[in-house]
Design a protein around this motif. Structure first.
Motif, mmCIF file in Angstrom:
data_model
loop_
_atom_site.group_PDB
_atom_site.id
_atom_site.type_symbol
_atom_site.label_atom_id
_atom_site.label_comp_id
_atom_site.label_asym_id
_atom_site.label_seq_id
_atom_site.Cartn_x
_atom_site.Cartn_y
_atom_site.Cartn_z
ATOM 1 N N PHE B 79 -0.090 -8.717 3.723
ATOM 2 C CA PHE B 79 -0.414 -8.795 2.284
ATOM 3 C C PHE B 79 -0.376 -7.421 1.605
ATOM 4 O O PHE B 79 0.255 -7.269 0.562
ATOM 5 C CB PHE B 79 -1.768 -9.469 2.065
ATOM 6 N N THR B 82 3.346 -6.229 1.390
ATOM 7 C CA THR B 82 4.206 -6.938 0.433
ATOM 8 C C THR B 82 3.704 -6.789 -1.016
ATOM 9 O O THR B 82 4.397 -7.219 -1.929
ATOM 10 C CB THR B 82 4.333 -8.431 0.795
ATOM 11 N N ALA B 85 5.812 -5.417 -3.811
ATOM 12 C CA ALA B 85 6.664 -6.239 -4.677
ATOM 13 C C ALA B 85 6.268 -6.094 -6.143
ATOM 14 O O ALA B 85 7.115 -6.249 -7.026
ATOM 15 C CB ALA B 85 6.579 -7.702 -4.249
ATOM 16 N N TYR B 86 4.991 -5.775 -6.416
ATOM 17 C CA TYR B 86 4.562 -5.602 -7.809
ATOM 18 C C TYR B 86 5.273 -4.402 -8.442
ATOM 19 O O TYR B 86 5.732 -4.462 -9.577
ATOM 20 C CB TYR B 86 3.038 -5.416 -7.889
ATOM 21 N N GLY B 108 -1.723 -0.923 -15.086
ATOM 22 C CA GLY B 108 -2.211 -2.223 -14.635
ATOM 23 C C GLY B 108 -1.522 -2.676 -13.360
ATOM 24 O O GLY B 108 -2.169 -3.142 -12.416
ATOM 25 N N ILE B 109 -0.201 -2.513 -13.324
ATOM 26 C CA ILE B 109 0.568 -2.937 -12.138
ATOM 27 C C ILE B 109 0.152 -2.118 -10.917
ATOM 28 O O ILE B 109 -0.052 -2.665 -9.829
ATOM 29 C CB ILE B 109 2.081 -2.810 -12.427
ATOM 30 N N LEU B 111 -2.709 -0.599 -10.426
ATOM 31 C CA LEU B 111 -4.078 -0.965 -10.028
ATOM 32 C C LEU B 111 -4.063 -2.267 -9.213
ATOM 33 O O LEU B 111 -4.774 -2.384 -8.205
ATOM 34 C CB LEU B 111 -4.963 -1.146 -11.265
ATOM 35 N N ILE B 112 -3.260 -3.240 -9.655
ATOM 36 C CA ILE B 112 -3.195 -4.516 -8.931
ATOM 37 C C ILE B 112 -2.606 -4.300 -7.542
ATOM 38 O O ILE B 112 -3.103 -4.839 -6.545
ATOM 39 C CB ILE B 112 -2.360 -5.543 -9.736
ATOM 40 N N GLY B 115 -5.188 -2.651 -5.554
ATOM 41 C CA GLY B 115 -6.290 -3.604 -5.374
ATOM 42 C C GLY B 115 -5.983 -4.629 -4.297
ATOM 43 O O GLY B 115 -6.833 -4.917 -3.444
ATOM 44 N N VAL B 116 -4.764 -5.172 -4.324
ATOM 45 C CA VAL B 116 -4.374 -6.162 -3.305
ATOM 46 C C VAL B 116 -4.413 -5.514 -1.926
ATOM 47 O O VAL B 116 -4.921 -6.089 -0.958
ATOM 48 C CB VAL B 116 -2.959 -6.726 -3.611
ATOM 49 N N MET B 118 -6.209 -2.919 -0.957
ATOM 50 C CA MET B 118 -7.599 -2.654 -0.554
ATOM 51 C C MET B 118 -8.334 -3.941 -0.175
ATOM 52 O O MET B 118 -9.170 -3.958 0.723
ATOM 53 C CB MET B 118 -8.358 -1.964 -1.693
ATOM 54 N N ALA B 119 -8.013 -5.021 -0.892
ATOM 55 C CA ALA B 119 -8.728 -6.282 -0.655
ATOM 56 C C ALA B 119 -8.355 -6.906 0.689
ATOM 57 O O ALA B 119 -9.098 -7.731 1.202
ATOM 58 C CB ALA B 119 -8.442 -7.260 -1.789
ATOM 59 N N TRP B 120 -7.195 -6.523 1.225
ATOM 60 C CA TRP B 120 -6.748 -7.215 2.437
ATOM 61 C C TRP B 120 -6.552 -6.320 3.644
ATOM 62 O O TRP B 120 -6.360 -6.833 4.745
ATOM 63 C CB TRP B 120 -5.457 -7.994 2.138
ATOM 64 N N ASN B 123 -9.081 -6.734 6.860
ATOM 65 C CA ASN B 123 -9.928 -7.914 6.780
ATOM 66 C C ASN B 123 -9.425 -8.996 7.731
ATOM 67 O O ASN B 123 -8.283 -8.973 8.173
ATOM 68 C CB ASN B 123 -9.956 -8.439 5.342
#
Lengths: 151, 138
Positions: B79, B82, B85-86, B108-109, B111-112, B115-116, B118-120, B123
């Motif tokens: 995750f 990939t 891709a953003y 914004g792009i 950060l997302i 963020g993705v 960091m979130a995964w 984990n």
């Protein structure tokens, strides 16, 4: 491709246009995960498919086609795809695509609130960054290119 | 080496497919009213646009190679990797679709994307259907 003037950009992002864009984005982000979860639930209920012989294959096919949960999932995913295609006709790809990142934030949040799963500090930070990023994208005009042929 | 190749393939085919799909939708023009008849007409017209038929195999290739990645590597790697891709999508939209990305949208792009990641990163894995949900929306 011709560069539109700022007045034209403002015209294309009228309140109606923006409302349609956000309705489609919301539907797309809701229907996709719901559809996949419904499909997974339907397939779990049916169990492992036996495709070894022709009669077994036919029986498995009947089970799949006869499952309302699988039909629900299929309809939701078709709806998601339709919304995605429609919203791409209205808004920039660089506006629509980042919104899909919200799924990465919503799934852990659902797990935290409904399944009481632990969310690490790193994941919380990631979730915050995703929402912040989506907020920034929301602050930009949804369309910066000329519209194509009209219906 | 295999990791870099499959990751590049997933990102390039996925972004390429999405760019072709977006171009096809832009050629068709906006749907002014979200009524069933207009939506059906829109899709019948879409079937006659060549860019749509270029988008389908590219997106299918990306989807199956993404599934292959999930079978080879942990979700906590796939995750975040990939999520590039953003950024690729933003460059593709600017170069091929002529979209005008201002500093706020770039921020914004990015950060997302971060963020993705960091979130995964690091984990625990998620069930396969959740992975499919993300794949569907990528």
């Amino acid at each position: 491709m011709p560069v539109p003037d700022p007045v034209h950009i403002r015209m294309r992002t009228s309140p109606t246009h923006t409302t349609k864009t956000y309705i489609l984005l919301f539907l797309m982000l809701a229907l996709g995960p719901i559809g996949n979860i419904a499909l997974a639930m339907g397939m779990n209920r049916i169990g492992s498919l036996d495709l070894s012989t022709a009669p077994a294959f036919c029986a498995s096919f009947r089970h799949v086609v006869g499952s309302p949960t699988i039909w629900t999932g299929t309809v939701c995913l078709a709806g998601c795809l339709i919304c995605y295609m429609l919203v791409l006709s209205l808004a920039d790809y660089s506006f629509v695509f980042p919104f899909t990142g919200m799924t990465y934030a919503v799934v852990p949040l659902l797990g935290y609130f409904f399944l009481h799963e632990n969310v690490s500090a790193a994941r919380w930070s990631g979730i915050v960054l995703i929402f912040l990023g989506v907020f920034l994208i929301h602050r930009t005009p949804s369309r910066t290119t000329e519209p194509g042929a009209t219906n | 080496m295999r990791t870099a190749l499959i990751l590049t393939f997933v990102v390039v085919t996925g972004t390429g497919g999405e760019i072709c799909l977006t171009h096809a939708m832009k050629l068709l023009g906006e749907v002014h009213h979200l009524r069933p008849r207009e939506i059906v007409t829109f899709f019948l017209r879409a079937l006659r646009v060549g860019w749509l038929w270029l988008a389908v195999p590219l997106m299918a290739a990306s989807f199956f190679s993404f599934l292959a990645m999930l079978s080879w590597f942990p979700v906590s790697f796939v995750f975040p990797a990939t999520s590039l891709a953003y950024v690729a999508g933003a460059f593709g939209a600017k170069i091929f679709l002529g979209e005008r990305l201002n500093a706020t949208r770039w921020a914004g792009i990015l950060l997302i994307c971060v963020g993705v990641a960091m979130a995964w990163v690091g984990n625990s894995p998620v069930p396969q259907h959740i992975s499919s949900a993300f794949t569907m929306l990528r």
